[in-house]
Design an enzyme around this catalytic site. Structure first.
Site, PDB file in Angstrom:
ATOM      1  N   ASP A 251       0.854  -1.194   0.000  1.00  0.00           N
ATOM      2  CA  ASP A 251       0.000   0.000   0.000  1.00  0.00           C
ATOM      3  C   ASP A 251       0.884   1.236   0.000  1.00  0.00           C
ATOM      4  O   ASP A 251       2.012   1.206   0.495  1.00  0.00           O
ATOM      5  CB  ASP A 251      -0.855   0.067   1.271  1.00  0.00           C
ATOM      6  CG  ASP A 251      -1.759  -1.131   1.422  1.00  0.00           C
ATOM      7  OD1 ASP A 251      -2.071  -1.774   0.412  1.00  0.00           O
ATOM      8  OD2 ASP A 251      -2.135  -1.413   2.570  1.00  0.00           O
TER       9      ASP A 251
HETATM   10  N1  URA Z   1      -1.124  -5.969   3.861  1.00  0.00           N
HETATM   11  C1  URA Z   1      -1.624  -4.724   3.877  1.00  0.00           C
HETATM   12  O1  URA Z   1      -2.676  -4.475   4.455  1.00  0.00           O
HETATM   13  N2  URA Z   1      -0.929  -3.763   3.237  1.00  0.00           N
HETATM   14  C2  URA Z   1       0.226  -3.957   2.619  1.00  0.00           C
HETATM   15  O2  URA Z   1       0.814  -3.027   2.068  1.00  0.00           O
HETATM   16  C3  URA Z   1       0.740  -5.273   2.608  1.00  0.00           C
HETATM   17  C4  URA Z   1       0.045  -6.259   3.236  1.00  0.00           C
END
Ligand code: URA
Length: 235
Positions: A102
Site C-alpha cells: 500500500d
Molecule cells: N497488507 C496490507 O494491508 N498492506 C500492505 O501493504 C501489505 C500487506
C-alpha cells in the site's frame, strides 16, 4: 541481439532515439571505438557516453520503500519508480513490482523483469512467508494470535478462510505478523477484523530475504545467491 535493440530494451530511448545516439558516436566499446546500431557486442563491452550499460535484462532488485510512494507506473503523486534510475521504467520486458505494498506501507519491495521468477515468488505453492511489523491504534486484546493461527479466519466479503498466520506481540500496540498469502490489504484487514486499526505498517522480510541495513529509499540489485536466499524459506 543488435545493439540498437539492446539499448532500446534497456530504456535508453525508442529505436529511433537510440539510432541517433549511434550516429552521434555516443556508443563505444570499452576502448572508445565507436560502435554501430547493428553491431552485436557483449553487454559488458558497451559504453554510452563513456559509462557502462545499465544492468542486463534478467534484473531483480530490492527497494526499501518509504511510506507515501505508490506501487504503480502511472498513478498521480510519488511512485516507487521515482526511486529507481529513470531508465528502469522504460525497460522491455518491464521491470514490474512483485506484488504491491500500500502507499502508506514501508519496507521490502521486490521488482523483476523475469516473468517466471515473478510467478515463482508469488505462487501460492511457494507460500513464501512475508513478515510485517504493525503499529496499532488500540491495545491488543490477547486472543488475536489464536484466531490468526486458526486457518479458519474469514475476511469481510470473502468466502475462503485465511491460511494460518503467526502473530508475535512486541508491545501492547506493536506486533509482528507472518503471512504466506498476499490478499488485498491483508494485514490491515486482519487487524480490522479483530476491532483494531493499523496506523503504520512495515514489511521486513519476504522468504529468506530481509532488508538488513538497506536505508529507506535505497535499492540494490539481487544476484543469484540472493534469489536462492529469497526462495529458500517456506511458510
Ligand atoms: N497488507 C496490507 O494491508 N498492506 C500492505 O501493504 C501489505 C500487506
Amino acid at each position: 541481439m543488435k545493439l540498437v535493440r539492446l539499448l532500446a530494451n534497456l530504456g535508453y530511448g525508442s529505436r529511433k532515439q537510440v539510432a541517433w545516439m549511434f550516429r552521434e558516436g555516443r556508443v563505444t566499446d570499452a576502448a572508445g571505438e565507436v560502435l554501430y546500431a547493428d553491431d552485436q557486442v557483449g553487454h559488458d563491452d558497451v559504453r554510452v557516453d563513456g559509462e557502462p550499460l545499465d544492468p542486463p535484462l534478467g534484473l531483480t532488485l530490492l527497494l526499501h520503500k518509504p511510506p507515501g510512494y505508490t506501487c504503480s507506473t502511472k498513478d498521480t503523486g510519488r511512485l516507487v519508480y521515482d526511486l529507481l534510475p529513470p531508465r528502469f521504467r522504460l525497460r522491455s520486458p518491464v521491470l514490474s513490482t512483485v506484488g504491491r505494498l500500500d502507499r502508506d506501507t514501508s519496507g521490502l519491495l521486490l521488482f523483476t523483469d523475469d516473468g517466471q521468477l515473478l510467478h515463482r515468488i508469488i505462487s501460492p505453492k511457494a507460500a513464501l512467508p512475508k513478515v510485517y511489523e504493525a503499529t496499532l491504534a488500540e491495545s491488543l486484546r490477547g486472543n488475536e494470535a489464536v484466531l490468526f493461527a486458526s486457518g479458519a479466519m474469514l475476511l469481510e466479503s470473502e468466502t475462503t478462510p485465511l491460511k494460518p498466520a503467526v502473530l508475535e506481540v512486541l508491545s501492547p500496540t506493536q506486533a509482528r505478523l507472518t503471512i504466506t498469502e498476499g490478499r488485498y490489504h491483508q494485514v490491515r484487514r486482519m487487524f480490522a477484523a479483530v476491532g483494531n486499526h493499523v496506523v503504520a505498517l512495515h514489511r521486513s522480510r519476504v522468504g529468506g530475504l530481509a532488508l538488513d541495513d538497506l536505508p529507506e529509499g535505497e535499492w540494490r540489485a539481487l544476484d543469484a545467491a540472493d534469489i536462492e536466499t529469497l526462495m529458500a524459506a517456506h511458510g
